[in-house]
Design a protein around this motif. Structure first.
Motif, short mmCIF file in Angstrom:
data_model
loop_
_atom_site.label_atom_id
_atom_site.label_comp_id
_atom_site.label_asym_id
_atom_site.label_seq_id
_atom_site.Cartn_x
_atom_site.Cartn_y
_atom_site.Cartn_z
N GLN A 172 -40.30 -54.67 56.48
CA GLN A 172 -39.24 -54.82 56.90
C GLN A 172 -38.20 -55.09 55.69
OE1 GLN A 172 -38.30 -55.04 60.25
NE2 GLN A 172 -40.03 -54.95 60.96
N GLU A 173 -38.46 -56.25 54.91
CA GLU A 173 -37.52 -56.41 53.81
C GLU A 173 -36.69 -54.96 53.18
OE1 GLU A 173 -39.13 -58.83 50.43
OE2 GLU A 173 -39.33 -60.41 52.13
N ARG A 174 -38.02 -54.32 53.14
CA ARG A 174 -37.02 -52.75 52.02
C ARG A 174 -36.25 -51.87 53.72
NH1 ARG A 174 -42.79 -50.14 50.27
NH2 ARG A 174 -43.21 -51.94 48.19
N MET A 175 -35.96 -52.05 54.70
CA MET A 175 -35.54 -51.66 55.95
C MET A 175 -34.60 -52.22 56.16
SD MET A 175 -37.69 -49.20 57.20
CE MET A 175 -37.64 -48.93 58.62
N LYS A 176 -34.01 -53.23 55.36
CA LYS A 176 -32.87 -54.49 55.48
C LYS A 176 -32.22 -53.49 54.66
CE LYS A 176 -34.53 -58.08 57.95
NZ LYS A 176 -35.09 -59.51 57.84
N ASN A 177 -32.73 -52.99 53.32
CA ASN A 177 -32.14 -52.26 51.87
C ASN A 177 -31.42 -50.78 52.17
OD1 ASN A 177 -31.19 -52.02 49.40
ND2 ASN A 177 -33.07 -52.65 48.41
N PRO A 178 -29.81 -50.77 52.32
CA PRO A 178 -29.71 -49.36 51.97
C PRO A 178 -29.86 -48.66 51.51
CG PRO A 178 -28.03 -51.57 52.38
CD PRO A 178 -29.09 -51.90 52.46
N SER A 179 -30.06 -49.02 50.46
CA SER A 179 -30.20 -48.07 49.67
C SER A 179 -32.10 -46.84 49.60
CB SER A 179 -30.63 -48.66 47.83
OG SER A 179 -32.33 -49.52 47.84
N LEU A 180 -32.25 -47.71 50.71
CA LEU A 180 -34.01 -46.95 50.71
C LEU A 180 -33.82 -45.52 51.20
CD1 LEU A 180 -36.71 -46.98 51.28
CD2 LEU A 180 -36.67 -48.17 53.07
N PHE A 181 -32.20 -45.55 52.59
CA PHE A 181 -32.09 -44.57 53.00
C PHE A 181 -31.16 -43.53 52.31
CE2 PHE A 181 -32.47 -47.86 55.68
CZ PHE A 181 -33.58 -47.19 57.05
N PRO A 182 -31.63 -42.38 52.50
CA PRO A 182 -30.93 -41.67 51.97
C PRO A 182 -29.40 -41.06 52.16
CG PRO A 182 -31.84 -39.97 53.42
CD PRO A 182 -32.58 -41.33 53.44
N SER A 183 -28.87 -40.89 51.44
CA SER A 183 -26.89 -40.64 51.38
C SER A 183 -26.87 -39.11 52.09
CB SER A 183 -26.52 -41.05 50.72
OG SER A 183 -26.98 -40.29 49.11
N VAL A 184 -25.67 -40.17 53.25
CA VAL A 184 -24.90 -38.22 53.61
C VAL A 184 -24.28 -37.53 52.16
CG1 VAL A 184 -23.12 -37.74 55.35
CG2 VAL A 184 -24.55 -39.73 55.45
N PRO A 185 -24.96 -36.01 52.45
CA PRO A 185 -24.19 -35.33 51.39
C PRO A 185 -22.69 -35.30 50.85
CG PRO A 185 -25.67 -34.47 53.14
CD PRO A 185 -25.42 -35.16 53.50
N SER A 186 -22.12 -35.66 49.84
CA SER A 186 -20.56 -35.71 49.27
C SER A 186 -19.85 -34.43 49.60
CB SER A 186 -20.40 -37.01 48.76
OG SER A 186 -21.34 -35.81 47.10
N ASN A 187 -20.46 -33.22 49.18
CA ASN A 187 -19.34 -32.28 48.69
C ASN A 187 -20.10 -31.43 50.21
OD1 ASN A 187 -22.81 -31.39 49.05
ND2 ASN A 187 -22.77 -30.39 46.76
N ASP A 188 -18.11 -30.62 49.87
CA ASP A 188 -17.97 -29.74 51.38
C ASP A 188 -18.34 -28.06 50.95
OD1 ASP A 188 -16.57 -31.82 52.96
OD2 ASP A 188 -14.78 -31.96 51.76
N LEU A 189 -18.57 -27.61 51.42
CA LEU A 189 -19.07 -26.01 51.80
C LEU A 189 -18.73 -25.53 52.54
CD1 LEU A 189 -22.65 -26.11 50.32
CD2 LEU A 189 -21.14 -26.40 48.88
#
Length: 189
Positions: A172-189
């Motif tokens: 439950q604590e891990r799920m509340k931490n946003p760094s657990l989930f992958p981030s959205v890709p930032s480069n435009d192709l």
């Protein structure tokens, strides 16, 4: 996780706080709880007598105190009986002395009075004995064991349950931490 000791103390709760037994799911007011209050569960008193569920841990000091108390009670009873016998003999002697002095008419009158008095005294003594016995029974603590050790399978089940609860909290604590989930890709192709 701190280790859980296999020592459980028996506690009683009010009838209104009864919860299902761990084994049979019937309402129970008996609770087994660890000394550090980390684990507790409700259990029926009949399951406490089952040697495959738990075994009592015998406190040597408590047993010695209980035996000493029993011996004292026996001695007190013995002394009481001796005292009562002496009192009866004393009354009989006094009665026989008075009988020798009195006439036959006075003897009959006094015998009826004495018999009534002696019956009243005996009744009073009986009532006092009964009251003392009732008080003694009411004051006696419950002789059943109050400290238990669970059988290894039930103990392991309790440990597994506590580990599961701890893992669920961590997740439950891990799920509340946003760094657990992958981030959205930032480069435009």
């Amino acid at each position: 996780m701190a280790s859980l000791t296999n020592v459980y103390h028996l506690r009683r709760v009010a009838d209104t706080s009864a919860r299902p037994c761990l084994i049979c799911y019937k309402p129970s007011t008996s609770v087994l709880i660890t000394p550090d209050n980390k684990d507790f569960f409700y259990v029926c008193p009949k399951h406490l007598q089952d040697r495959h569920f738990c075994s009592p841990i015998i406190d040597a000091e408590r047993e010695a105190a209980r035996l000493k108390e029993q011996q004292m009670a026996e001695e007190i009873e013995k002394v009481k009986k001796e005292y009562e016998e002496k009192q009866k003999r004393k009354k009989e002697r006094e009665k026989s002395k008075k009988d020798d002095k009195d006439d036959s008419k006075d003897k009959d009158a006094k015998d009826s009075k004495q018999s009534k008095e002696s019956e009243a005294n005996e009744e009073k003594e009986r009532d006092e004995k009964i009251d003392a016995i009732k008080k003694g029974n009411a004051a006696k603590p419950d002789d059943s064991q109050r400290v238990f050790a669970l059988h290894k399978t039930f103990y392991q089940m309790r440990i597994d349950r506590l580990k599961g609860i701890e893992m669920a909290k961590r997740n439950q604590e891990r799920m509340k931490n946003p760094s657990l989930f992958p981030s959205v890709p930032s480069n435009d192709l």
